[in-house]
Structure formats: C-alpha cells, structure tokens
Design a protein around this motif. Structure first.
Motif, PDB file in Angstrom:
ATOM      1  N   LEU A  37       0.847  -1.186   0.000  1.00 57.52           N
ATOM      2  CA  LEU A  37       0.000   0.000   0.000  1.00 57.52           C
ATOM      3  C   LEU A  37       0.885   1.239   0.000  1.00 57.52           C
ATOM      4  CD1 LEU A  37      -2.597  -1.057   2.737  1.00 57.52           C
ATOM      5  CD2 LEU A  37      -2.919  -1.081   0.252  1.00 57.52           C
ATOM      6  N   PRO A  38       0.358   2.389  -0.414  1.00 55.20           N
ATOM      7  CA  PRO A  38       1.155   3.615  -0.339  1.00 55.20           C
ATOM      8  C   PRO A  38       1.735   3.803   1.059  1.00 55.20           C
ATOM      9  CG  PRO A  38      -0.806   4.020  -1.626  1.00 55.20           C
ATOM     10  CD  PRO A  38      -0.959   2.638  -1.052  1.00 55.20           C
ATOM     11  N   GLY A  39       3.020   4.138   1.089  1.00 56.96           N
ATOM     12  CA  GLY A  39       3.757   4.262   2.338  1.00 56.96           C
ATOM     13  C   GLY A  39       4.617   3.062   2.652  1.00 56.96           C
ATOM     14  N   ASP A  40       4.374   1.925   1.976  1.00 56.10           N
ATOM     15  CA  ASP A  40       5.150   0.709   2.235  1.00 56.10           C
ATOM     16  C   ASP A  40       6.486   0.743   1.509  1.00 56.10           C
ATOM     17  OD1 ASP A  40       3.287  -0.498   3.873  1.00 56.10           O
ATOM     18  OD2 ASP A  40       2.361  -1.653   2.260  1.00 56.10           O
ATOM     19  N   ALA A  41       7.519   0.302   2.207  1.00 58.59           N
ATOM     20  CA  ALA A  41       8.819   0.081   1.583  1.00 58.59           C
ATOM     21  C   ALA A  41       8.811  -1.279   0.899  1.00 58.59           C
ATOM     22  CB  ALA A  41       9.921   0.139   2.626  1.00 58.59           C
TER      23      ALA A  41
END
Length: 227
Positions: free
Chosen positions: A94-98
């Motif tokens: 998800l957006p924000g995941d590395a």
C-alpha cells in the motif's frame, strides 16, 4: 577434491524482440520528466537515482506491468516479493510501504497509487515454459525475456529472473487457496509512483500474455517517467 559446481545461470533470453534494440538511452539514464513508452509485449530498463520518483502509468487501464528493481551497484541485490510479504505482513503493498530486497533493505517506496490497488506479488513472470504449458508452439514474447533483453540493451546482465511486482494484475484467491486469472480492475490513466531508496535499475515489462485474461487478451503499452 571435487571442483565446486558452477552457479546455475538463467540470464540468456530464449528469443528476441525490439526491447533489445530500443533502450531509452545507451545506459538507461532518463531525461527527467520525459514520458517514455514501454511498447506492448516489450520491456524497458531505466536508472532511477536515490531520491528520484518513477511513475508507471496504466495508459489503457487493461495492461499488467511486471516490475523489477535492482541495486545499481550490485545486481545480485534485487527487490524480492517473498521478502516483501514478510516485511509488510500483507500480500500487496500500500502507499507508504517500503519494497525490500533479498538483503531486506528498502529499494523502492510505494508513495502513490491512483488505481484500486489490485496488484500481484505471487505469480512468477511469464516465460517460454509457461507458454508451452498453454499450448504455444515456437517462440512467444515473455516478461522473463523482456527483463533479460532490457538489461542487455543497456549493457547489463542478471544471472536469474527474480519474481516481479505485477502491477494491476488481478489474481483473486478463495478460502481454499484456489486462484483465478482475471482482467485488471484499473482504469485508463491510473498510475503508481515509487521513490527510489538507493540507486536502482528499474525494469518494466508490458506483459505479453494474450492467452489467459489478465490483459483482456490484448496486450497494450504502458508509460513511465522519472523525476
């Protein structure tokens, strides 16, 4: 004493297409902000410096894009789907995941996703053996070969084909673990953005799959830019 066995090498393409002859530049360095095409059934490699953002666009909404990322200084370190799933405790980022490497270090961070967020980290890139099991005779373009050819086009080589992040690929699974091969749920113009956490080689393949339904049986181009 028995000599140690040589490492298996899977770096040679089974065939060829225009991927080999149409790199974005001789070494994959992009013009910042320029929109590049990954033609249907082909691949492209691009250098993305640490701190830069790459945007990948599902131009027609129906296309799966297999995506890989390699440490530009050591291609043996690469974005790994099995390590990613352990890192984020989910099937899909998800957006924000590395997104991490086989050395468990962030290589890209997913910063933006305008699509419904249906992607795939489970299915291997298509290859000639997959198409043979689907009844294809002779050569068929594949994501595995597009990776090999895109790297070769900028003077690089990787001895293996890692698992890819399959952008927009719709592979739902049921409670019993069965899966389905369905068309994308993305819309035309949806895009994802990744920030590079290290100097990287990013490779994209506009998946050539035209037998099962993941590309609506009509492979199309995708586009990308780096800023």
């Amino acid at each position: 004493m028995t000599a140690p066995a040589l490492l298996a090498d899977n770096g040679d393409a089974e065939g060829t297409n225009n991927t080999l002859h149409e790199p974005i530049s001789p070494d994959g360095t992009p013009e910042p902000g320029k929109l590049y095409e990954v033609p249907a059934r082909n691949g492209r490699a691009v250098r993305v410096a640490a701190g830069q953002t790459i945007r990948v666009i599902n131009t027609h909404g129906t296309q799966v894009c297999d995506l890989w990322a390699f440490n530009a200084d050591n291609l043996n370190e690469f974005m790994s789907m099995e390590h990613l799933r352990a890192w984020i405790d989910r099937i899909n980022p998800l957006p924000g995941d590395a997104l991490v490497t086989n050395h468990r270090r962030p290589i890209l961070t997913l910063t933006t996703d305008t699509s419904p967020g249906v992607h795939d980290t489970l299915i291997a890139p298509c290859d000639i053996y997959r198409y043979r099991t689907l009844g294809v005779e002779g050569y068929h373009d594949s994501c595995a070969d597009n990776l090999r050819l895109a790297l070769k086009a900028i003077g690089l080589r990787q001895h293996e084909v890692p698992g890819s992040l399959n952008l927009w690929m719709n592979i739902p699974f049921d409670i019993d673990g069965g899966i389905k091969w369905l068309p994308t749920v993305s819309r035309a113009g949806d895009y994802v953005e990744f920030r590079a956490e290290m100097d990287s080689i990013v490779v994209m393949s506009a998946c050539p799959q035209d037998i099962v339904a993941i590309n609506s049986r009509a492979p199309m181009p995708v586009h990308f830019s780096v800023a």
